[in-house]
Design a protein around this motif. Structure first.
Motif, PDB file in Angstrom:
ATOM      1  N   GLY A  18     -55.430  35.802 -20.559  1.00  0.00           N
ATOM      2  CA  GLY A  18     -54.541  35.904 -19.402  1.00  0.00           C
ATOM      3  C   GLY A  18     -54.407  34.528 -18.775  1.00  0.00           C
ATOM      4  O   GLY A  18     -54.897  33.518 -19.307  1.00  0.00           O
ATOM      5  N   VAL A  38     -60.810  34.281 -27.165  1.00  0.00           N
ATOM      6  CA  VAL A  38     -60.760  35.558 -27.878  1.00  0.00           C
ATOM      7  C   VAL A  38     -60.153  36.597 -26.940  1.00  0.00           C
ATOM      8  O   VAL A  38     -60.533  36.687 -25.768  1.00  0.00           O
ATOM      9  N   ASP A  39     -59.163  37.323 -27.462  1.00  0.00           N
ATOM     10  CA  ASP A  39     -58.511  38.387 -26.672  1.00  0.00           C
ATOM     11  C   ASP A  39     -58.138  39.522 -27.611  1.00  0.00           C
ATOM     12  O   ASP A  39     -57.619  39.282 -28.700  1.00  0.00           O
ATOM     13  N   ARG A  40     -58.366  40.732 -27.159  1.00  0.00           N
ATOM     14  CA  ARG A  40     -58.098  41.873 -28.064  1.00  0.00           C
ATOM     15  C   ARG A  40     -56.615  42.083 -28.309  1.00  0.00           C
ATOM     16  O   ARG A  40     -56.217  42.699 -29.289  1.00  0.00           O
ATOM     17  N   SER A  48     -51.357  39.386 -16.430  1.00  0.00           N
ATOM     18  CA  SER A  48     -50.666  38.090 -16.365  1.00  0.00           C
ATOM     19  C   SER A  48     -49.252  38.150 -16.929  1.00  0.00           C
ATOM     20  O   SER A  48     -48.479  37.205 -16.793  1.00  0.00           O
ATOM     21  N   ALA A  54     -45.359  34.743  -8.460  1.00  0.00           N
ATOM     22  CA  ALA A  54     -45.407  33.905  -7.255  1.00  0.00           C
ATOM     23  C   ALA A  54     -46.701  33.105  -7.164  1.00  0.00           C
ATOM     24  O   ALA A  54     -47.785  33.647  -7.386  1.00  0.00           O
ATOM     25  N   ALA A 228     -59.311  39.674 -31.141  1.00  0.00           N
ATOM     26  CA  ALA A 228     -60.474  40.528 -31.428  1.00  0.00           C
ATOM     27  C   ALA A 228     -61.005  41.103 -30.128  1.00  0.00           C
ATOM     28  O   ALA A 228     -60.893  40.488 -29.064  1.00  0.00           O
ATOM     29  N   ALA A 257     -63.315  35.608 -18.711  1.00  0.00           N
ATOM     30  CA  ALA A 257     -62.063  35.686 -17.939  1.00  0.00           C
ATOM     31  C   ALA A 257     -61.295  36.905 -18.441  1.00  0.00           C
ATOM     32  O   ALA A 257     -60.130  36.818 -18.825  1.00  0.00           O
ATOM     33  N   GLY A 259     -60.239  39.569 -16.954  1.00  0.00           N
ATOM     34  CA  GLY A 259     -59.457  40.310 -15.972  1.00  0.00           C
ATOM     35  C   GLY A 259     -60.198  41.553 -15.481  1.00  0.00           C
ATOM     36  O   GLY A 259     -61.407  41.498 -15.169  1.00  0.00           O
ATOM     37  N   VAL A 265     -68.025  43.149 -19.580  1.00  0.00           N
ATOM     38  CA  VAL A 265     -68.650  42.031 -20.299  1.00  0.00           C
ATOM     39  C   VAL A 265     -69.882  41.540 -19.529  1.00  0.00           C
ATOM     40  O   VAL A 265     -70.921  41.238 -20.117  1.00  0.00           O
ATOM     41  N   GLY A 280     -50.755  47.965  -9.952  1.00  0.00           N
ATOM     42  CA  GLY A 280     -49.486  47.643  -9.291  1.00  0.00           C
ATOM     43  C   GLY A 280     -48.322  47.967 -10.217  1.00  0.00           C
ATOM     44  O   GLY A 280     -48.481  48.023 -11.441  1.00  0.00           O
ATOM     45  N   ARG A 358     -54.545  44.826 -11.530  1.00  0.00           N
ATOM     46  CA  ARG A 358     -55.085  43.670 -10.794  1.00  0.00           C
ATOM     47  C   ARG A 358     -56.612  43.770 -10.812  1.00  0.00           C
ATOM     48  O   ARG A 358     -57.155  44.835 -10.525  1.00  0.00           O
ATOM     49  N   LEU A 388     -52.430  34.459 -10.590  1.00  0.00           N
ATOM     50  CA  LEU A 388     -51.512  33.386 -10.999  1.00  0.00           C
ATOM     51  C   LEU A 388     -51.636  32.220 -10.015  1.00  0.00           C
ATOM     52  O   LEU A 388     -51.787  31.056 -10.412  1.00  0.00           O
TER      53      LEU A 388
HETATM   54  C1  LIG Z   1     -47.575  44.297  -9.832  1.00  0.00           C
HETATM   55  C2  LIG Z   1     -48.381  43.032  -9.778  1.00  0.00           C
HETATM   56  C3  LIG Z   1     -47.846  41.897  -9.169  1.00  0.00           C
HETATM   57  C4  LIG Z   1     -48.600  40.722  -9.068  1.00  0.00           C
HETATM   58  N1  LIG Z   1     -48.012  39.607  -8.544  1.00  0.00           N
HETATM   59  C5  LIG Z   1     -48.725  38.445  -8.483  1.00  0.00           C
HETATM   60  C6  LIG Z   1     -48.129  37.256  -7.981  1.00  0.00           C
HETATM   61  O1  LIG Z   1     -46.944  37.219  -7.674  1.00  0.00           O
HETATM   62  N2  LIG Z   1     -48.887  36.147  -7.882  1.00  0.00           N
HETATM   63  C7  LIG Z   1     -50.213  36.127  -8.257  1.00  0.00           C
HETATM   64  O2  LIG Z   1     -50.877  35.108  -8.095  1.00  0.00           O
HETATM   65  N3  LIG Z   1     -50.795  37.228  -8.791  1.00  0.00           N
HETATM   66  C8  LIG Z   1     -50.079  38.379  -8.910  1.00  0.00           C
HETATM   67  N4  LIG Z   1     -50.653  39.498  -9.444  1.00  0.00           N
HETATM   68  C9  LIG Z   1     -52.055  39.430  -9.871  1.00  0.00           C
HETATM   69  C10 LIG Z   1     -52.191  38.706 -11.193  1.00  0.00           C
HETATM   70  O3  LIG Z   1     -51.292  39.258 -12.133  1.00  0.00           O
HETATM   71  C11 LIG Z   1     -53.632  38.821 -11.701  1.00  0.00           C
HETATM   72  O4  LIG Z   1     -54.539  38.440 -10.693  1.00  0.00           O
HETATM   73  C12 LIG Z   1     -53.843  37.903 -12.912  1.00  0.00           C
HETATM   74  O5  LIG Z   1     -52.841  38.105 -13.874  1.00  0.00           O
HETATM   75  C13 LIG Z   1     -55.220  38.133 -13.522  1.00  0.00           C
HETATM   76  O6  LIG Z   1     -55.317  37.290 -14.638  1.00  0.00           O
HETATM   77  P1  LIG Z   1     -56.545  37.375 -15.622  1.00  0.00           P
HETATM   78  O7  LIG Z   1     -56.351  36.323 -16.635  1.00  0.00           O
HETATM   79  O8  LIG Z   1     -57.802  37.387 -14.815  1.00  0.00           O
HETATM   80  O9  LIG Z   1     -56.452  38.852 -16.249  1.00  0.00           O
HETATM   81  P2  LIG Z   1     -55.475  39.463 -17.358  1.00  0.00           P
HETATM   82  O10 LIG Z   1     -54.148  38.856 -17.338  1.00  0.00           O
HETATM   83  O11 LIG Z   1     -55.551  40.945 -17.198  1.00  0.00           O
HETATM   84  O12 LIG Z   1     -56.155  39.029 -18.709  1.00  0.00           O
HETATM   85  C14 LIG Z   1     -57.409  39.527 -19.129  1.00  0.00           C
HETATM   86  C15 LIG Z   1     -57.410  39.516 -20.644  1.00  0.00           C
HETATM   87  O13 LIG Z   1     -58.723  39.857 -21.096  1.00  0.00           O
HETATM   88  C16 LIG Z   1     -58.592  40.613 -22.286  1.00  0.00           C
HETATM   89  N5  LIG Z   1     -59.827  41.365 -22.474  1.00  0.00           N
HETATM   90  C17 LIG Z   1     -60.437  42.195 -21.597  1.00  0.00           C
HETATM   91  N6  LIG Z   1     -61.580  42.696 -22.123  1.00  0.00           N
HETATM   92  C18 LIG Z   1     -61.689  42.170 -23.369  1.00  0.00           C
HETATM   93  C19 LIG Z   1     -62.642  42.324 -24.411  1.00  0.00           C
HETATM   94  N7  LIG Z   1     -63.731  43.094 -24.279  1.00  0.00           N
HETATM   95  N8  LIG Z   1     -62.436  41.653 -25.571  1.00  0.00           N
HETATM   96  C20 LIG Z   1     -61.347  40.854 -25.737  1.00  0.00           C
HETATM   97  N9  LIG Z   1     -60.410  40.690 -24.768  1.00  0.00           N
HETATM   98  C21 LIG Z   1     -60.576  41.329 -23.605  1.00  0.00           C
HETATM   99  C22 LIG Z   1     -57.362  41.480 -22.042  1.00  0.00           C
HETATM  100  O14 LIG Z   1     -56.783  41.895 -23.265  1.00  0.00           O
HETATM  101  C23 LIG Z   1     -56.461  40.551 -21.241  1.00  0.00           C
HETATM  102  O15 LIG Z   1     -55.508  39.901 -22.048  1.00  0.00           O
HETATM  103  C24 LIG Z   1     -49.913  40.681  -9.578  1.00  0.00           C
HETATM  104  C25 LIG Z   1     -50.434  41.799 -10.241  1.00  0.00           C
HETATM  105  C26 LIG Z   1     -49.688  42.965 -10.354  1.00  0.00           C
HETATM  106  C27 LIG Z   1     -50.258  44.136 -11.084  1.00  0.00           C
END
Ligand SMILES: Cc1cc2nc3c(=O)[nH]c(=O)nc-3n(C[C@H](O)[C@H](O)[C@H](O)COP(=O)(O)OP(=O)(O)OC[C@H]3O[C@@H](n4cnc5c(N)ncnc54)[C@H](O)[C@@H]3O)c2cc1C
Length: 419
Positions: A18, A38-40, A48, A54, A228, A257, A259, A265, A280, A358, A388
């Motif tokens: 993400g 690594v991402d599944r 993301s 924004a 994976a 990371a 999410g 983990v 959301g 989220r 983001l």
């Molecule tokens: C409707 C909505 C609107 C939003 N608008 C905004 C905005 O405008 N601005 C902003 O800053 N934020 C916004 N957000 C929040 C933002 O999208 C998230 O905070 C952010 O994308 C989180 O990123 P991340 O990389 O932590 O998680 P993610 O993008 O969820 O990525 C986590 C990754 O980890 C992988 N993963 C998880 N477990 C495993 C595992 N065991 N093995 C391998 N891979 C794994 C998943 O496949 C995933 O690809 C919004 C969210 C939503 C739902």
């Protein structure tokens, strides 16, 4: 894109492709380390991918504000309102809600605002460094944001929040009267009489394209992305081994990371963290749906309208419903119907609905820093509504932690051990 083979190794492995994982991988690479992700599912496959796009630097207030629990029951009465808890999830979410309530006490609230404001200040400058590092300006829109209010009383009620932002260096302009609002954004419903414009707010043209662009830069510089699922992990003093459904990955260090799944983990390293998901919803309308000149926030209705690839994305809402329940797309429809009332010329045809997870901590602060019991594992998750926005800053802070350097700001408020 390259991909790693089974039993591969690198200096640092990042779980999650993400915006947090990919930004962090790039920052680690910039410090001369060999990095694999690594991402599944692949790049930007979850939250993301479909967010509102924004960089919301003005949003320094946590959700857990003093008095929030007095307001929440009113919202919860409407099952399709801006905040909801499905009845079957009321019990599982209770421990998180108790922590959320504690986080809303004034002492904790003040600490959270201070920490969030400091992270936002770094986020703003770190994003500019990142845009320039990856030559990403073509994916950025610098059109500001307009928060809208219906009537003098609603506008007055927002003043304390704006005063707080001013204290923390956020610049904004109050806008009074329908004519003045129409100069910034024509086509608003007459009910909107007041607004606040934040000129420094930035958007990406599409959050998925943004992460894909970051991932391409990472791969062009020799980074590898493996598809994976991580199913187990073990840390030794000088290495971390990940068990995946496609082989083993060994690295000197690990960044988590993942999410909204990061707590799963973290359990491999003995940590039980109160990470929940605020689900959301949104609908993306094609080009021509509405002529949007700036990012619109309808704060009292819990949604935003934002420009994505020249079209329009209408989204928001918070559903505390866990990771397994199917999406309830009536939520996306309710937001779209409201948007059609507020923007009478909006063409709501041919929309694409989406739900995302989220990753949210009860105090609205992310977890950034070393795992409490395992120094070669670093956590980077729990950014809630702001992943983001805070991705470039998180990446810089995590890269400093991993390389035993001094982070650019105090990261103690983001420690996993705060719970
Ligand atoms: C409707 C909505 C609107 C939003 N608008 C905004 C905005 O405008 N601005 C902003 O800053 N934020 C916004 N957000 C929040 C933002 O999208 C998230 O905070 C952010 O994308 C989180 O990123 P991340 O990389 O932590 O998680 P993610 O993008 O969820 O990525 C986590 C990754 O980890 C992988 N993963 C998880 N477990 C495993 C595992 N065991 N093995 C391998 N891979 C794994 C998943 O496949 C995933 O690809 C919004 C969210 C939503 C739902």
């Amino acid at each position: 894109m390259n991909s790693t083979t089974a039993n591969s190794s690198c200096d640092v492995v990042v779980i999650g492709a993400g915006v947090i994982g990919v930004s962090t991988a790039l920052a680690l690479q910039n410090r001369g380390l060999s990095v694999c992700i690594v991402d599944r599912k692949g790049v930007a496959a979850e939250a993301s991918q479909g967010n509102a796009g924004a960089f919301a630097f003005t949003d320094i207030e946590p959700l857990a504000t003093p008095g929030i629990l007095r307001k929440a029951p009113k919202w919860l009465l409407d099952p399709l309102g801006p905040l909801s808890v499905p009845p079957s999830y009321a019990l599982p979410i209770l421990p998180w809600m108790l922590r959320f309530w504690r986080a809303s006490w004034r002492d904790r609230y003040v600490q959270s605002v201070r920490a969030q404001a400091a992270l936002m200040a770094l986020s703003r400058v770190a994003l500019e460094r990142q845009i320039s590092d990856v030559s990403g300006e073509a994916l950025i829109q610098r059109e500001g944001q307009l928060q809208l209010y219906e009537g003098e009383a609603q506008f007055r009620a927002s003043r304390a929040g704006w005063a707080l932002r001013k204290e923390h260096g956020v610049s904004f302009e109050a806008v009074s009267g329908k004519a003045a609002l129409a100069e910034i954004q024509p086509g608003l419903n007459e009910r909107f009489t007041h607004g606040v414009f934040t000129p420094e707010w930035i958007n990406t043209i599409n959050p998925k394209s943004w992460v894909q662009h970051l991932a391409s830069s990472f791969c062009d510089r020799g980074g590898r992305i493996k598809i994976a699922q991580v199913v187990g992990a073990h840390a030794q003093p000088d290495a971390v081994t990940l068990d995946t459904d496609a082989g083993t990955i060994v690295a000197r260090k690990l960044v988590v990371a993942a999410g909204a799944w990061s707590h799963q983990v973290a359990r491999f390293f003995g940590d039980r963290l109160p990470l929940e998901t605020e689900r959301g919803y949104n609908t993306t309308l094609p080009e021509g749906a509405f002529e949007l000149r700036t990012h619109l926030t309808f704060g009292n209705h819990g949604f935003v309208v934002t420009k994505i690839d020249g079209g329009v994305r209408v989204g928001g809402a918070v559903e505390l419903g866990g990771l397994k329940r199917k999406p309830n797309y009536r939520r996306a429809q309710v937001l779209l119907d409201k948007a059609a009332q507020f923007l009478p010329e909006l063409d709501t045809g041919n929309g694409q609905q989406w739900m995302g997870f989220r990753p949210s901590m009860p105090d609205s602060l992310p977890v950034i820093g070393a795992a409490p019991h395992v120094p070669n594992v670093t956590y980077a998750f729990g950014h809630g509504h702001l992943g983001l926005t805070q991705s470039a800053a998180t990446a810089e802070l995590v890269a400093a932690v991993v390389t035993n350097d001094r982070p650019a700001m105090d990261i103690a408020p983001f420690a996993a051990s705060r719970f």
